[in-house]
Design an enzyme around this catalytic site. Sequence first.
Site, PDB file in Angstrom:
ATOM      1  N   GLU A  44      39.487 -15.326  -1.911  1.00 47.04           N
ATOM      2  CA  GLU A  44      40.358 -14.808  -1.803  1.00 47.04           C
ATOM      3  C   GLU A  44      41.768 -15.429  -2.311  1.00 47.04           C
ATOM      4  OE1 GLU A  44      40.343 -12.118  -0.081  1.00 47.04           O
ATOM      5  OE2 GLU A  44      38.349 -12.003   0.567  1.00 47.04           O
ATOM      6  N   ARG A  54      40.360  -3.129  12.862  1.00 49.54           N
ATOM      7  CA  ARG A  54      39.866  -1.468  12.748  1.00 49.54           C
ATOM      8  C   ARG A  54      38.770  -1.874  13.955  1.00 49.54           C
ATOM      9  NH1 ARG A  54      34.813  -1.973  11.079  1.00 49.54           N
ATOM     10  NH2 ARG A  54      34.420  -3.607   9.399  1.00 49.54           N
ATOM     11  N   CYS A 107      39.649 -12.692   9.543  1.00 47.58           N
ATOM     12  CA  CYS A 107      39.669 -13.771   8.250  1.00 47.58           C
ATOM     13  C   CYS A 107      41.108 -13.790   7.554  1.00 47.58           C
ATOM     14  CB  CYS A 107      38.723 -13.106   7.139  1.00 47.58           C
ATOM     15  SG  CYS A 107      36.818 -13.279   7.890  1.00 47.58           S
ATOM     16  N   HIS A 131      35.036 -15.242   1.314  1.00 53.55           N
ATOM     17  CA  HIS A 131      34.150 -14.409   2.053  1.00 53.55           C
ATOM     18  C   HIS A 131      32.767 -14.336   1.473  1.00 53.55           C
ATOM     19  CE1 HIS A 131      37.652 -12.196   3.748  1.00 53.55           C
ATOM     20  NE2 HIS A 131      36.821 -12.344   4.661  1.00 53.55           N
TER      21      HIS A 131
END
Length: 171
Positions: A44, A54, A107, A131
Site C-alpha cells: 500500500e 461496507r 486495514c 495486503h
Amino acid sequence: IVKLEVPTLFKASIKIVTRAIDDDQPEVCLSIGQAGGRCDITVERVAINVDDGRIPDNAGCQPLDEPIHPGGPAAYFATLPVKAVVEGIRRQGIPASVSNSAGTYVCNHLMYGVLDYISQNNLPMRAGFIHIPFLPQQVVDKPSGTPSMDLATVTRALEAAVRVIASARQV
C-alpha cells in the site's frame, strides 16, 4: 522482530498497535492484512482519513463516511520503500504490485492511524501496510476463479519485504 496479532476492529486496532509502538519502540511498523479477491501481494502506498465499512468489523461496528482523525490530514503516504518492496518480492518469483488504495475498512484505518500516531508524536520510525490474498482453503466455497495464494508463498513474500525494508534507510 516483534509479531502482534491485531483484531479486525475499528478504533481498537490503532490503540493496540500504538501501545506496542510505545512499549517496543521499533524502527519500522509493518502491518499485514488480507484483501480477498486480490491476486497478488499488494504494497500500500497511501491511507486516507476515512472509515467506510461496507461490512461491520468483528465487534459489529460499521462506520460510514467517518474521519479516522477529525481534523487530521486527508491522507498519509507509507514511509517504507514501496516500489523497492514490490521489486524484492517479484525477484522471488512472486506476483506483487503497488496499491494506491488501502480501501476504507480496518486495514486502511490501521495504516492511517499508525502513520498519524508517528506523525503526531514525531517518532523516528517508518511504517506501511501489505495486503495478502486469500489462502486456497478460504476460497473453497467462493466463486470459481477467486484468487488465492498458498501460505508458503505468502511467507516468502513477506520475508523478502522485510529484507528490503531492513536494508533501506529511506523511502
